[in-house]
Scaffold this active site. Structure first.
Site, PDB file in Angstrom:
ATOM      1  N   GLN A   1       0.637  36.924  34.212  1.00 37.57           N
ATOM      2  CA  GLN A   1      -0.282  36.095  33.556  1.00 37.57           C
ATOM      3  C   GLN A   1      -0.876  35.293  34.000  1.00 37.57           C
ATOM      4  OE1 GLN A   1      -1.650  37.906  30.477  1.00 37.57           O
ATOM      5  NE2 GLN A   1      -2.097  35.310  30.162  1.00 37.57           N
TER       6      GLN A   1
ATOM      7  N   LYS B   1      -1.374  41.593  24.489  1.00 35.24           N
ATOM      8  CA  LYS B   1      -1.241  42.669  25.675  1.00 35.24           C
ATOM      9  C   LYS B   1      -0.251  44.003  24.903  1.00 35.24           C
ATOM     10  CE  LYS B   1      -3.165  40.310  28.424  1.00 35.24           C
ATOM     11  NZ  LYS B   1      -3.611  39.123  29.592  1.00 35.24           N
TER      12      LYS B   1
ATOM     13  N   ASP C   1      -5.144  44.500  36.380  1.00 33.53           N
ATOM     14  CA  ASP C   1      -5.668  43.150  36.132  1.00 33.53           C
ATOM     15  C   ASP C   1      -7.524  43.325  37.130  1.00 33.53           C
ATOM     16  OD1 ASP C   1      -6.011  41.144  34.601  1.00 33.53           O
ATOM     17  OD2 ASP C   1      -4.194  40.431  35.608  1.00 33.53           O
TER      18      ASP C   1
HETATM   19  N1  GUN Z   1      -5.145  34.760  31.141  1.00 38.49           N
HETATM   20  C1  GUN Z   1      -6.374  34.367  31.213  1.00 38.49           C
HETATM   21  N2  GUN Z   1      -6.792  35.541  31.037  1.00 38.49           N
HETATM   22  C2  GUN Z   1      -6.175  36.661  32.093  1.00 38.49           C
HETATM   23  C3  GUN Z   1      -6.243  37.967  32.380  1.00 38.49           C
HETATM   24  O1  GUN Z   1      -6.922  38.555  32.608  1.00 38.49           O
HETATM   25  N3  GUN Z   1      -5.352  38.291  33.149  1.00 38.49           N
HETATM   26  C4  GUN Z   1      -4.765  37.901  33.020  1.00 38.49           C
HETATM   27  N4  GUN Z   1      -3.354  38.219  34.452  1.00 38.49           N
HETATM   28  N5  GUN Z   1      -4.406  35.820  33.136  1.00 38.49           N
HETATM   29  C5  GUN Z   1      -5.044  35.942  32.338  1.00 38.49           C
END
Ligand code: GUN
Length: 297
Positions: A104, A60, A127
């Site tokens: 996350q 990311k 998100d």
């Molecule tokens: N953990 C696995 N996939 C994601 C996601 O798309 N967003 C977040 N915040 N955590 C994750």
């Protein structure tokens, strides 16, 4: 189009689709910068030392750099207090240089995930997991949408997979993927069945799917006998497993080699949905930035 009677399924390749999205966003950002606007900003909160989360976050941050989004990492030890995280989110909510806040997941078990996600301003919820945005999503109104479901919809569109009137089966009912992708498919006029670990005759239900989205979180769960010939199979799983050769491999929730022989279209792991999740996080961050600065989309 979904095709039948072929040797192996056509691959739904997330690489070119995600690259196109990121290239368009890069161009947008450079235009905004040339017009004198500030860079978009994304804050990432990473708690503890989950190796999978480390990889996701690294990807990311890398994508932010490519596009011209300033990333701000906030790392906390696995035993951090809830208040410390909430205070950090409060500061980020008020910070005018931050357009998006990503917490996350998964969080260490002592932390209240819902309370923490609720603390993120819904304007900065890139998100799409705040109840405000989830509510708009289920009402069929535009809002920040969860990245993986949005990415799946973009893949289906890019590969011209027919959705209207088709039977879409979703395995998994998480807020992150299962529930929102079911809602998005329904909005596109699919007949949707949401399945989970308690569903009776899961295999039989899946065999009736024109589109099968597998977000079960179980490595290689879905085999060839679960698949309707010619179906479109979207594999959301990512698992790091030890192969027969003793080496570490990445695999999904689907037994790719055997399912590929029955399906019409299939996403690989890696290189399918995962790339799209990152691209859509970038798209959501730019969307939030445009909303904040009052820029046209
Ligand atoms: N953990 C696995 N996939 C994601 C996601 O798309 N967003 C977040 N915040 N955590 C994750």
């Amino acid at each position: 189009m979904i095709s039948q009677n072929q040797e192996v399924a056509k691959l739904i390749d997330g690489k070119p689709v995600s690259k196109k999205i990121k290239d368009e966003l890069t161009e947008k950002v450079s235009k905004y910068l040339a017009a004198g606007h500030r860079n978009p900003g994304l804050a990432v909160i990473l708690i503890g030392e989950n190796p999978a989360s480390e990889i996701y976050v690294k990807n990311k941050i890398l994508a932010c750099k490519q596009i011209g989004i300033e990333s701000h990492m906030h790392r906390f030890p696995g035993d951090v207090q809830t208040k410390t995280v909430l205070d950090c989110i409060k500061e980020l909510n008020a910070n005018e240089k931050i357009d998006g806040i990503l917490v996350q997941l998964p969080l260490p078990s002592h932390l209240p995930t819902e309370e923490i996600l609720l603390a993120v301003s819904h304007h900065k919820d890139v998100d799409g997991l705040h109840p405000y945005n989830l509510g708009f999503l289920f009402a069929g109104k535009p809002a920040l949408q969860p990245c993986t479901p949005r990415g799946i919809m973009a893949l289906l569109e890019a590969y011209e997979v027919p959705i209207k009137g088709k039977h879409a089966v979703v395995i998994g009912r998480s807020n992150l993927v299962g529930k929102p992708i079911a809602a998005l498919l329904l909005q596109k006029d699919a007949t949707v069945t949401s399945c989970h670990s308690k569903s009776v005759d899961l295999e039989g239900i899946c065999r009736t799917a024109d589109i099968l989205v597998v977000a079960a979180g179980r490595a290689k769960m879905v085999g060839a006998s679960w698949i309707k010939p010619g179906a479109c199979v979207i594999d959301v799983g990512t698992h790091h497993i030890q192969g027969d050769d003793g080496e570490k491999h990445i695999c999904g929730d689907v037994k790719f080699e055997e399912v590929q022989k029955v399906a019409g279209l299939i996403t690989p792991v890696p290189g399918g949905v995962g790339k799209m999740t990152v691209a859509m996080l970038m798209a959501n961050t730019i969307f939030a930035y445009e909303q904040t600065l009052g820029l046209a989309h």
